[in-house]
Write an enzyme that holds these catalytic residues in place. Structure first.
Site, PDB file in Angstrom:
ATOM      1  N   ASP A 288       1.585   4.785  -6.041  1.00  0.00           N
ATOM      2  CA  ASP A 288       0.398   5.173  -5.291  1.00  0.00           C
ATOM      3  C   ASP A 288      -0.739   5.344  -6.293  1.00  0.00           C
ATOM      4  OD1 ASP A 288      -0.001   7.319  -2.360  1.00  0.00           O
ATOM      5  OD2 ASP A 288      -1.373   5.933  -3.352  1.00  0.00           O
TER       6      ASP A 288
HETATM    7  C1  GLC Z   1      -4.032   6.441  -1.312  1.00  0.00           C
HETATM    8  C2  GLC Z   1      -2.875   6.711  -0.364  1.00  0.00           C
HETATM    9  C3  GLC Z   1      -2.065   5.499  -0.037  1.00  0.00           C
HETATM   10  C4  GLC Z   1      -2.963   4.283  -0.028  1.00  0.00           C
HETATM   11  C5  GLC Z   1      -3.446   4.053  -1.446  1.00  0.00           C
HETATM   12  C6  GLC Z   1      -4.395   2.850  -1.542  1.00  0.00           C
HETATM   13  O1  GLC Z   1      -4.187   7.477  -2.229  1.00  0.00           O
HETATM   14  O2  GLC Z   1      -1.971   7.746  -0.722  1.00  0.00           O
HETATM   15  O3  GLC Z   1      -1.453   5.725   1.248  1.00  0.00           O
HETATM   16  O4  GLC Z   1      -2.245   3.143   0.431  1.00  0.00           O
HETATM   17  O5  GLC Z   1      -4.088   5.199  -1.984  1.00  0.00           O
HETATM   18  O6  GLC Z   1      -5.563   3.128  -0.854  1.00  0.00           O
END
Ligand code: GLC
Length: 749
Positions: A288
């Site tokens: 993430d």
């Molecule tokens: C965010 C979220 C995740 C998302 C990623 C890209 O922090 O936790 O669900 O897909 O970043 O945007």
């Protein structure tokens, strides 16, 4: 024309004899052959580049800012942060990657298409209340079509986290509190997104997130630590991911949480033992957002080199946004602190997905396609159906459905005519211009009536804009224009109306990521507005727009009917009007419990029985532990009766019950099968577990016997070794309309 094409193809083939084409560029070779050939040609910097993901920020789509990293192969993927769905910027960068870099490896572009891209559907928590995975598969197919046309090859969904605590804002993105139901929706999402061939121009790669246990954040506070022991992890938090992997998901995203002190992004147990060794997952894992770097502030890694090394060797293949892989991995290999094999294994997995997506053959998006792919009639019809079927009727004192003959309706509240709020959290490329508001839906339904719309009060009383350190504006709570939003104005409109519809709830900016709440009531002065309108004595319908279960006791006291509409998407207004005036009947059933009070949290149906299940011991001195509205609950415009569960043993043992429509309207009931394993040698099982359901549509007075086979799949559990098993012994079996009712039958296996 066709003859000419054939001639050109033949000429090209003759000129470029097959063995002149590098193996990795030859689509007639296997993906394994192409991957190995390409890997053998790559430098270390190019390899680590494939493990690095950047972000294409809105408005900074100037290719010059990206040319060097892409041309040198230092970046292999981008998050398409652009708000527009014009793929031109994406194609420009792809042109650089495929034609100006040494090996021409295409980029893979990802984006958070969570509940539609331009055709914005209800949020996943709402969709789960349809109990219809097949419907969700259709929605995801539309989302995939629009996404790929917009230049998105890979969506960061479905979210497979299990909802346990409504204080956590991301329950909006989940499929609720039950692992069996969440598993069905996760698998449906992968089917809808990837189809039979993810290389097709209307399909994308799925990404199961957030692996794993992230939703068990203590106190419902996002990004917080979790303490999920292995047996609970395997039986509650992992099943939906397992279902997605079995369905062939091409990627997984590691989560922000640290479980029992170990960041998921560096968890060998999760990313290697479970995901690869037990589940044989063959796709790749992306972290993430900066989660690799965040193993340092977690207090797990001492520095960026350790963060990178422990995340990579645990099983995180690609680093999202932070740059510890690019900055430290090559040196760690040359210094002997990290094996080359670790890097090569991750590069193979990333390249494998790029080959499966057809990016080497078709790296560009057809710019003409994307306009024709957006907001099509089939998607709009699905959006309206999904929004209507997602709504859950919690209360109805013979007020709904409303008569079409009504001539004066007051539609009141901050969400009565709001567009943006209907798009909900993670709105993709949704446009407010595409939204049908509640007031518009009602006006369209009864064009002859006088429909007066008064906001009465804002959603929030104060102006606050919160910006995270990385510059991501997450919440912009604008103060409202005090002139238009007065409760007195609303009361005046109410007193002149035959019926009042109150559109209340919470701001979408208080749902989703980094949006935890300590209190779950209506925000601002909405309760005062509701009470003032109720005091006029006019009939009141509350339509609740929210991304989580809210605390509703004071709402119920002031309304004759309460319909939860969640965050319904662009067709919300028409869909809700269909329900309010009886063109459709509410059929949604809760997939997440509504508490009486925040003090009870966490409240969920699949709790443990405890060793002292007597009520005065399991309840609070000052409140019951029971939910206000339990998992599976939902009213409709008729009623149903359930006869006792009958168990029939035979070649396959069966549980059956007779269901009758005891009301005056045809209606749809979701008949639910729950079990309890009375004694499990590996650990106590929950006091109830959903293991099946059947949708039945009955005319008034009509009865139907519903049967469920009591198979191993229905009765079993995941052992501590990860294997599914059933132990002989006693069970309780319910066939019921929701989790908090019905008398179970005893059954022995
Ligand atoms: C965010 C979220 C995740 C998302 C990623 C890209 O922090 O936790 O669900 O897909 O970043 O945007």
């Amino acid at each position: 024309m066709q003859r000419r094409c054939i001639l050109i193809a033949a000429l090209t083939a003759a000129l470029l004899k097959a063995d002149d084409i590098p193996v990795y560029r030859n689509p007639s070779k296997t993906i394994e052959e192409r991957t190995e050939d390409l890997l053998s040609r790559m430098t270390q910097a190019e390899k680590v580049g494939q493990l690095s993901q950047g972000v294409l920020r809105p408005g900074v789509a100037d290719p010059n800012a990206y040319i060097q990293p892409i041309r040198s192969g230092a970046i292999g993927s981008y998050i398409l942060g652009l708000n527009s769905d014009d793929p031109a910027a994406r194609n420009t960068l792809q042109e650089i990657a495929t034609k100006q870099s040494r090996l021409g490896i295409p980029l893979i572009f990802g984006f958070d298409t969570i509940h539609g891209l331009r055709t914005v559907f209800p949020i996943p928590l709402a969709i789960s209340c349809t109990w219809d995975p097949a419907l969700f598969e259709k929605l995801e197919a539309v989302a995939a079509r629009e996404s790929r046309a917009a230049g998105i090859d890979w969506v960061f969904g479905p979210m497979c986290d299990l909802a346990r605590d409504p204080r956590w804002g991301r329950v909006a993105e989940t499929f609720g509190e039950d692992p069996y139901l969440a598993s069905l929706f996760a698998a449906a999402a992968v089917r809808g997104l990837q189809g039979q061939d993810p290389a097709a121009p209307d399909r994308v790669a799925a990404c199961l997130k957030h692996f794993a246990g992230y939703s068990a954040a203590e106190g419902g506070r996002d990004y917080n630590h979790t303490n999920v022991p292995e047996f609970a992890m395997r039986n509650l938090f992992l099943p939906a991911f397992h279902a997605g992997v079995r369905q062939g998901a091409l990627s997984v995203m590691s989560a922000f949480n640290a479980n029992d002190g170990i960041p998921s992004t560096a968890s060998r147990f999760l990313l290697t033992q479970v995901l690869r060794d037990e589940w044989k997952f063959s796709g790749f894992v992306v972290s993430d957002w900066e989660a690799v770097y965040e193993t340092i502030p977690w207090g797990f890694a001492a520095d960026e080199a350790e963060a990178a090394r422990r995340s990579l060797t645990a099983g995180t293949d690609m680093e999202m946004v932070s740059t510890t892989y690019r900055d430290t991995l090559p040196t760690q290999v040359s210094e002997g602190r990290l094996s080359q094999a670790s890097i090569d294994a991750s590069v193979r997995r990333v390249l494998g997905v790029k080959f499966k997506l057809g990016l080497f053959e078709r790296p560009f998006t057809d710019a003409k396609l994307f306009r024709s792919a957006m907001v099509q009639s089939d998607g709009l019809a699905l959006a309206r159906e999904a929004a209507a079927r997602s709504c859950v009727l919690l209360k109805n004192e013979k007020l709904l459905p409303l008569e079409r003959s009504l001539m004066r309706i007051a539609v009141l509240g901050p969400l009565a005519n709001d567009r943006d709020e209907m798009l909900g959290t993670w709105p993709g490329h949704g446009s407010a211009a595409d939204v049908v508001t509640l007031a518009e839906g009602i006006r369209a339904k009864i064009p002859a009536a006088r429909v007066e719309v008064v906001r009465g009060c804002p959603l929030l009383e104060t102006q606050r804009t919160r910006t995270l350190t990385d510059g991501k504006v997450v919440v912009d709570e604008s103060a409202d224009d005090a002139r238009t939003a007065t409760i007195e104005n609303a009361v005046r409109a109410a007193s002149q109306a035959e019926v009042c519809i109150l559109a209340l709830g919470e701001p979408r900016g208080w749902t989703g990521e980094n949006a935890s709440r300590a209190r779950l009531g209506l925000t601002g002065r909405q309760q005062q507005l509701l009470d003032a309108v109720a005091a006029t004595g006019k009939p009141v319908v509350v339509v609740l727009f929210c991304g989580r279960p809210l605390q509703l006791t004071t709402v119920l006291d002031s309304a004759q009917a309460v319909l939860v509409a969640w965050q319904p998407g662009i067709q919300g207004g028409d869909a809700i009007a269909d329900l309010l005036f009886g063109d459709a009947a509410p059929s949604g059933r809760l997939t997440m419990s509504f508490p009486i009070d925040v003090g009870q949290l966490p409240v969920y149906y699949n709790r443990y029985n405890t060793g002292r299940p007597v009520l005065e011991m399991v309840n609070y001195r000052d409140l019951t532990r029971e939910a206000l509205f339990p998992f599976g609950f939902g009213l409709t415009y008729t009623s149903f009766s359930y006869e006792p569960v009958q168990i029939k043993t035979g070649e396959t043992d069966m549980a059956s019950a007779l269901i009758t429509n005891t009301g005056t309207r045809e209606g749809e009931e979701i008949v639910q099968l729950y079990i309890r394993d009375m004694a499990c040698s590996e650990g106590a099982r929950p006091q109830q577990e959903l293991r099946g359901f059947e949708r039945v549509r009955l005319r008034p007075g009509e009865s139907r016997e519903v049967h469920f086979k009591l198979t191993d799949e229905v009765l079993g559990f995941f052992g501590r070794d990860g294997n599914w098993r059933v132990e002989p012994g006693s069970f309780q079996i319910w066939i019921a309309p929701h989790a908090q009712t019905g008398t179970p039958a005893s059954y022995s296996r």
